[in-house]
Design a protein around this motif. Sequence first.
Motif: not given
Length: 115
Positions: A11-12, A15-17, A85, A87-88, A114
Motif C-alpha cells: 500500500a501507499a 491509502q485506504k485499504v 478498513r 488508512t495505510a 507501505v
Amino acid sequence: MMKFDVANIDAAPGQKVTVTLTNIGTLPKAAMAHNFVLLKAGTDVTVFATAAMTHAETGYLPPEMAGNVIVATRLLGPGESDTVRFTAPAAGVYDFICSFPGHALVGMRGTLTVK
Ligand SMILES: [Cu+2]
C-alpha cells in the motif's frame, strides 16, 4: 490450514485499504478460529501473540497491548467472514497475525509493506 492466503499486502501511505478475512476451515470455533490483527511498527509479534493467548474473552486481543493494534477483524469460526478498513500508515513494514493461540508462532502471519 494455519496460513493467510495473502502473505504480503502493498500500500501507499494514506491509502485506504480493505481487508476481508474468510475462515475456510471446518473445525469448531473453539478449536480453530482465526482473525487478522495488524500491528503497529515496533511491536514484537512473539510478545503480542503470547499475551493474546490468555484473552479468549476479547477474541484473543490482549487489552494491555490494545495500543499496538492498528486494526483487527472479529475472531471467525468456520465459514465466517469479516471486513476491516483502515488508512495505510507511514512508510514501513508492519506485521499482521492471527492471534488465536499458537497460530502466529507457526506461521499464520504476514506483512503490510507501505511505500
Ligand atoms: Cu488462525
